[in-house]
Design an enzyme around this catalytic site. Structure first.
Site, mmCIF file in Angstrom:
data_model
loop_
_atom_site.group_PDB
_atom_site.id
_atom_site.type_symbol
_atom_site.label_atom_id
_atom_site.label_comp_id
_atom_site.label_asym_id
_atom_site.label_seq_id
_atom_site.Cartn_x
_atom_site.Cartn_y
_atom_site.Cartn_z
ATOM 1 N N ASP A 67 20.498 8.256 35.340
ATOM 2 C CA ASP A 67 19.555 7.806 36.369
ATOM 3 C C ASP A 67 19.975 6.474 36.984
ATOM 4 O O ASP A 67 20.884 5.809 36.495
ATOM 5 C CB ASP A 67 18.137 7.704 35.787
ATOM 6 C CG ASP A 67 18.112 7.030 34.406
ATOM 7 O OD1 ASP A 67 19.073 6.317 34.080
ATOM 8 O OD2 ASP A 67 17.129 7.216 33.679
ATOM 9 N N ASN A 136 6.786 6.267 26.272
ATOM 10 C CA ASN A 136 5.881 7.317 26.764
ATOM 11 C C ASN A 136 6.506 8.713 26.639
ATOM 12 O O ASN A 136 5.947 9.699 27.112
ATOM 13 C CB ASN A 136 5.480 7.050 28.225
ATOM 14 C CG ASN A 136 6.662 7.111 29.189
ATOM 15 O OD1 ASN A 136 7.805 7.332 28.769
ATOM 16 N ND2 ASN A 136 6.402 6.932 30.472
ATOM 17 N N HIS A 138 9.478 9.651 27.889
ATOM 18 C CA HIS A 138 10.385 10.078 28.963
ATOM 19 C C HIS A 138 11.826 10.165 28.467
ATOM 20 O O HIS A 138 12.222 9.480 27.523
ATOM 21 C CB HIS A 138 10.255 9.202 30.219
ATOM 22 C CG HIS A 138 10.881 7.851 30.140
ATOM 23 N ND1 HIS A 138 10.542 6.823 30.993
ATOM 24 C CD2 HIS A 138 11.839 7.321 29.320
ATOM 25 C CE1 HIS A 138 11.266 5.754 30.706
ATOM 26 N NE2 HIS A 138 12.046 6.029 29.705
ATOM 27 N N GLU A 143 9.381 11.487 33.764
ATOM 28 C CA GLU A 143 8.166 10.861 33.258
ATOM 29 C C GLU A 143 7.119 11.917 32.875
ATOM 30 O O GLU A 143 7.131 13.029 33.417
ATOM 31 C CB GLU A 143 7.572 9.958 34.348
ATOM 32 C CG GLU A 143 8.493 8.817 34.796
ATOM 33 C CD GLU A 143 8.493 7.629 33.831
ATOM 34 O OE1 GLU A 143 8.475 7.841 32.607
ATOM 35 O OE2 GLU A 143 8.527 6.489 34.314
HETATM 36 P P1 PGA Z 1 15.314 1.465 25.709
HETATM 37 O O1 PGA Z 1 14.883 2.491 26.835
HETATM 38 O O2 PGA Z 1 16.611 1.981 25.144
HETATM 39 O O3 PGA Z 1 15.513 0.172 26.441
HETATM 40 O O4 PGA Z 1 14.230 1.427 24.699
HETATM 41 C C1 PGA Z 1 14.886 3.849 26.543
HETATM 42 C C2 PGA Z 1 14.357 4.640 27.710
HETATM 43 O O5 PGA Z 1 13.469 4.134 28.439
HETATM 44 O O6 PGA Z 1 14.807 5.777 27.900
#
Ligand code: PGA
Length: 248
Positions: A67, A136, A138, A143
């Site tokens: 992304d 959450n 995702h 999302e």
């Molecule tokens: P993080 O993010 O590795 O910074 O915890 C993970 C994500 O949002 O996919």
């Protein structure tokens, strides 16, 4: 879905890096699906170490990132292209033309998604897809929602995600509201998926994802339908999982 619980962040990072190295040894032109965020940084550090020791050659490796934020150009320190160069690409011998990341500054984001999907068709399937997981649930920027999208698309970031990522920006108002992300179908097409999770903040979502059913409101739970998924979680991230759910 296999769950491997390791002691800490360092063990998680080394184990994930080893799997990537093995993959590249078997197939020197492997296609890797890569992620950003805090979680994979240690894995990238290990890959750089392997490279410095002459134990891996990235010259034929192809990478697709999950992304990119819309509106941040490649010179912006919060863009994912910047992150990837800083944390991996500028330290290894990968070829510029083998690196694919959605362009968050494309004039027409929909056309950019189409271009990315065509590239995935051309070079895919991805051999190993690395994923983090949002608090959450995702994966990429897919999302929680009433429905999930299969292919690369433009998405609105939820407030949860913007809050979680605000730590990298001066304040939350600077966090982009939109991103381009590979879709759930693109992720599920990978031959193998490795989801990394570290720290207590991920414990509730890892428990939820592992122990409850499949729901579009926990996008990572869809991975249960894939034939070759491994979660590598450190003890903190796995701390709320019931012991008998370790192989689902
Ligand atoms: P993080 O993010 O590795 O910074 O915890 C993970 C994500 O949002 O996919």
């Amino acid at each position: 879905m296999k769950i491997k619980v390791v002691k800490d962040y360092d063990e998680m990072s080394l184990l994930a890096a080893k799997q990537i190295i093995e993959q590249i040894k078997i197939k020197n032109n492997s296609v890797l699906g890569l992620a950003t965020g805090s979680t994979p940084i240690g894995m990238y550090k290990n890959l750089i170490e392997y490279f410095k020791r002459g134990e891996v050659d990235f010259s034929k490796v192809i990478t697709f990132n999950l992304d990119e934020y819309i509106g941040l150009d490649k010179g912006n320190e919060q863009s994912y292209i910047y992150f990837m160069k800083k944390n991996l690409f500028s330290h290894i011998n990968i070829k510029e033309e083998n690196i694919f990341i959605p362009d968050g500054t494309a004039k027409d984001a929909e056309i950019e998604c189409k271009r990315y999907n065509e590239l995935l068709e051309k070079y895919g399937p991805i051999d190993i897809q690395i994923l983090g997981i949002g608090v959450n649930g995702h994966i990429g920027f897919n999302e929680p929602s009433k429905s999930l999208t299969l292919r690369t698309h433009v998405t609105d970031l939820t407030e949860d995600t913007r809050k979680a990522n605000a730590r990298f920006f001066d304040d939350i108002s600077k966090v982009p509201t939109k991103a381009i992300t590979m879709g759930i179908g693109d992720i599920m097409k990978a031959e193998k998926i490795i989801l990394l999770a570290s720290g207590k903040s991920k414990a509730p979502i890892i428990k939820h994802m592992v122990e409850t059913g499949i729901s579009t409101f926990i996008p990572a739970s869809v991975l249960k339908l894939h034939k070759n998924v491994e979660i590598i979680a450190d003890e903190d991230a796995a701390s709320l999982i019931e012991k008998d759910s370790c192989i689902a």
